[in-house]
Design an enzyme around this catalytic site. Structure first.
Site, PDB file in Angstrom:
ATOM      1  N   ASP A   7       0.829  -1.278  -0.056  1.00  0.00           N
ATOM      2  CA  ASP A   7       0.053   0.043  -0.024  1.00  0.00           C
ATOM      3  C   ASP A   7       0.896   1.330   0.028  1.00  0.00           C
ATOM      4  OD1 ASP A   7      -2.225  -1.561   0.159  1.00  0.00           O
ATOM      5  OD2 ASP A   7      -2.476  -1.230   2.501  1.00  0.00           O
ATOM      6  N   ASN A   8       0.255   2.249  -0.528  1.00  0.00           N
ATOM      7  CA  ASN A   8       1.124   3.571  -0.626  1.00  0.00           C
ATOM      8  C   ASN A   8       1.629   4.070   0.762  1.00  0.00           C
ATOM      9  OD1 ASN A   8       1.472   6.423  -0.525  1.00  0.00           O
ATOM     10  ND2 ASN A   8       0.062   6.819  -2.204  1.00  0.00           N
TER      11      ASN A   8
END
Length: 284
Positions: A138-139
């Site tokens: 994830d970011n």
């Protein structure tokens, strides 16, 4: 403009049972040896059925001609972000993803776009035009990311993920005092089976509040699985305002993929990598 060339051709022999193209094609093409690879190829309009672009709705019949087109890759704009390369050879690499950047997607500032700036191009015959991540983080998550540099290794690593032969371990700092017993979270996510093993490593107190450093092993790979499971059980990851954290509301969250174990698909060597904890974790 030249058309993509045909890299594989297959004529359907007698078919014993009715079967959809997307189930059949993984046995028909040597370049597509998993269902997910077939699905991607259909989506990218790389499979022809009797000279026409195939769809997921197509059924297989005797005598049909299946053709696989070469993937057309446009020139990539390189993102000049320096990454820590943990391991690299002609076939694959392991890099450390910093928090705050998406792994890939329709953006310029992605880890995928930074890979050519950090990795040496493979000299293998089936080298990818650009190295590609085999999975995603994830970011806001940092940690170890596995990269393929050749087509065959990309396929084999994708299969290894599907067969749960690649082991990832995460560390997270969560709100609350986590149980001393190892726990298995198996709440379904979006109607799909999801399993996470979790155990406490250390406890902390900060400003009169309890926090725990937790080791996590995802046994399945659902979107935001670790973040959702922890939040559902009352232990949101520090900084994860999406899933209920009340503290340190910044871009990054206190979640990192710190360990990666797998068998090298070419050398068959058993590899294990561990990332150093970031300054943010140490400071906490």
């Amino acid at each position: 403009m030249s058309h993509p060339k045909i890299i594989e051709k297959h004529i359907v022999p007698s078919v014993k049972e009715k079967m959809r193209l997307q189930e059949y094609a993984s046995h028909a093409f040597s370049f597509l040896i998993s269902r997910s690879a077939v699905k991607k190829a259909i989506k990218k309009k790389r499979i022809l059925l009797n000279g026409k672009i195939a769809t997921t709705a197509d059924w297989i019949e005797e005598g049909q001609v299946l053709e696989l087109l070469e993937e057309v890759i446009l020139t990539k704009k390189i993102f000049q972000l320096n990454l820590n390369v943990i391991f690299e050879d002609e076939f694959l690499a392991v890099i450390e993803k910093p928090a705050g950047y998406p792994t890939n997607g329709n953006y310029f500032k992605t880890i995928e776009n930074a890979l050519p700036h950090n990795l040496i191009a493979s000299a293998e015959k089936d080298a990818l035009t650009y190295p590609l991540p085999v999975h995603r983080l994830d970011n806001p998550t940092s940690g170890l990311l596995l990269i393929s540099k050749t087509k065959s290794v990309q396929t084999q690593l994708s299969l290894a993920f599907e067969h749960k032969e690649i082991y990832k371990t995460y560390l997270a700092i969560v709100e609350g005092k986590f149980s001393k017993e190892e726990q298995l979270f198996n709440d379904p996510l979006e109607g799909k089976e999801a399993e996470t093993l979790a155990k406490v490593v250390e406890y902390y107190q900060k400003d009169g509040n309890d926090f725990s450093l937790v080791e996590l092993n995802p046994l399945t790979g659902r979107t935001h699985q670790l973040r959702k499971h922890l939040s559902m059980h009352g232990f949101p990851i520090v900084g994860d305002k999406t899933y209920g954290s009340l503290y340190f509301l910044k871009k990054a969250i206190y979640l990192t993929a710190f360990q990666l174990r797998f068998t090298h698909p070419i050398t068959l060597e058993k590899l294990e990598f561990e990332a150093a904890l970031s300054k943010r974790f140490k400071k906490f």
